[in-house]
Design a protein around this motif. Structure first.
Motif, PDB file in Angstrom:
ATOM      1  N   ILE A  48      35.671  44.051  35.644  1.00  0.00           N
ATOM      2  CA  ILE A  48      36.215  43.853  34.296  1.00  0.00           C
ATOM      3  C   ILE A  48      37.588  44.519  34.167  1.00  0.00           C
ATOM      4  O   ILE A  48      38.421  44.092  33.369  1.00  0.00           O
ATOM      5  N   ARG A  49      37.825  45.537  34.968  1.00  0.00           N
ATOM      6  CA  ARG A  49      39.082  46.280  34.882  1.00  0.00           C
ATOM      7  C   ARG A  49      40.234  45.530  35.556  1.00  0.00           C
ATOM      8  O   ARG A  49      41.375  45.571  35.074  1.00  0.00           O
ATOM      9  N   ASN A  50      39.958  44.847  36.658  1.00  0.00           N
ATOM     10  CA  ASN A  50      41.043  44.319  37.491  1.00  0.00           C
ATOM     11  C   ASN A  50      41.123  42.801  37.584  1.00  0.00           C
ATOM     12  O   ASN A  50      42.160  42.276  38.001  1.00  0.00           O
ATOM     13  N   SER A  51      40.056  42.084  37.223  1.00  0.00           N
ATOM     14  CA  SER A  51      40.023  40.637  37.462  1.00  0.00           C
ATOM     15  C   SER A  51      41.139  39.901  36.734  1.00  0.00           C
ATOM     16  O   SER A  51      41.752  38.973  37.284  1.00  0.00           O
ATOM     17  N   PHE A  52      41.424  40.292  35.486  1.00  0.00           N
ATOM     18  CA  PHE A  52      42.435  39.590  34.709  1.00  0.00           C
ATOM     19  C   PHE A  52      43.806  39.691  35.384  1.00  0.00           C
ATOM     20  O   PHE A  52      44.562  38.708  35.443  1.00  0.00           O
TER      21      PHE A  52
END
Length: 369
Positions: A48-52
């Motif tokens: 959730i922290r890095n996918s975007f």
């Protein structure tokens, strides 16, 4: 039969990078001595922290511009939005939305500037975007060090340096976990922030939809052959600028999501590694500088951060020294990009050899009339 072997060979070369890093993770997990629940919790957090941020790299790749290391421009814009929201004291998800509204025009302006610069460096976009990020970083730091608090007023004196102007090196964000707490569920001891996953899902839906639009088809055509696209009447340079602008704005939102999960902001260096880690994750997922998909981004993020998580402890237990474990972390994070690019070059060479082999077979065995 030979054609089937060539297809299998292409499939194996396409999955060589993710398979390699999966094997590294399988080797390092037992050595790290982490429990399964701990690893699962951390992988969900890092997804959730890095996918975007990783997904923000897809459109420039489709447009033939390679890995957009200039996405740090968008990350800096996102940080500026968060700094102002923190000063104004707007908490939670409303503060994050306000930060995105503030940062969007800044990201669009920087993306337009970046696209114009990269149009003058065709064929050298990746190294140029990296240099561009360093250049804008200097302007960003000047703005925060000398303009904030002196020309741009701040309501919160505690955010400024003791001299009365310039933002402090580290800030605690009042918007921490703003998206993560919107819809948080717990399954088997693992916290799953459904709200943030829904936001990541939105960018996946947007990417799939955008590829089917005329602008998306134009980007695909430009990525395949700029000369043919230009001959077909596509505004090539404008299309390339649009891909960088969209990528920069998405990177801005990605940095906001990243920082709200962490809860603190490294004011001057927080954006420096955003592009490197996002590029590494995308390449680990099996993407190349000419082709990248949503599964590449998601799988790569999980694999890269799993390796990033277990390698330091594995290095510590192998060598008996904690500091060497940290060296393993840095070695892996920088080395993965180099190795993935080398393997990509090898894959392209193997694909060419397989195509030549198929051509020779087709010439030697023409179809019956």
């Amino acid at each position: 039969m030979k054609m089937d072997k060539n297809k299998i060979g292409k499939l194996l070369t396409a999955s060589a990078v993710p398979m390699l890093f999966l094997l590294i993770c399988l080797f390092a997990i037992p050595l790290s001595q982490f429990s399964g629940s701990y690893l699962l919790n951390n992988i969900v957090t890092r997804l959730i922290r890095n996918s975007f941020l990783v997904l923000a790299l897809l459109l420039p790749v489709m447009a033939g511009m390679g890995i957009n290391f200039g996405m740090v421009l968008g990350a800096m814009a996102g940080q500026i939005g968060l700094i102002f929201v923190t000063d104004w004291g707007v908490p939670g998800a409303p503060g994050l939305i306000l930060a995105a509204i503030i940062a969007t025009p800044i990201a669009m302006l920087l993306g337009y500037f970046g696209g114009r610069v990269l149009n003058r460096a065709k064929g050298r976009e990746m190294i140029t975007s990296m240099m561009l990020g360093l250049f804008i970083s200097g302007i960003y730091q000047f703005f925060l060090l000398y303009v904030c608090g002196s020309i741009v007023p701040f309501k919160t004196p505690g955010m400024l340096l003791s001299r009365g102007y310039g933002v402090r090196n580290a800030l605690t964000l009042n918007v921490a976990k703003g998206f993560d707490k919107l819809l948080l569920i717990r399954i088997g001891g693992v916290n799953i922030p459904v709200g943030t996953f829904m936001i990541i899902g939105l960018i996946c839906v947007f990417t799939v939809w955008f590829k089917k639009t005329k602008m998306g088809q134009d980007m695909r055509a430009v990525g395949q052959d700029m000369h043919v696209a230009s001959t077909a009447g596509i505004a090539m340079e404008k299309t390339r600028i649009q891909s960088i602008m969209i990528s920069t704005v998405l990177a801005c939102y990605g940095q906001i999501i990243y920082l709200q999960n962490i809860g603190t902001l490294n004011t001057y260096n927080g954006a420096d590694q955003a592009a490197l880690f996002a590029a590494a994750a995308l390449l680990v997922g099996g993407a190349t500088v000419s082709k990248a998909t949503i599964p590449n981004a998601i799988i790569g993020t999980a694999l890269f951060h799993l390796m990033f998580l277990v390698m330091p402890m594995a290095g510590k237990y192998i060598t008996g020294q904690a500091m060497l474990g940290e060296y393993f972390r840095m070695f892996v994070s920088y080395g993965v990009v180099t190795l993935a690019l080398v393997l990509h070059s090898w894959k392209r060479q193997k694909d060419k050899e397989m195509d030549r082999s198929q051509f020779r077979i087709a010439v030697a065995n023409p179809p019956d009339k």
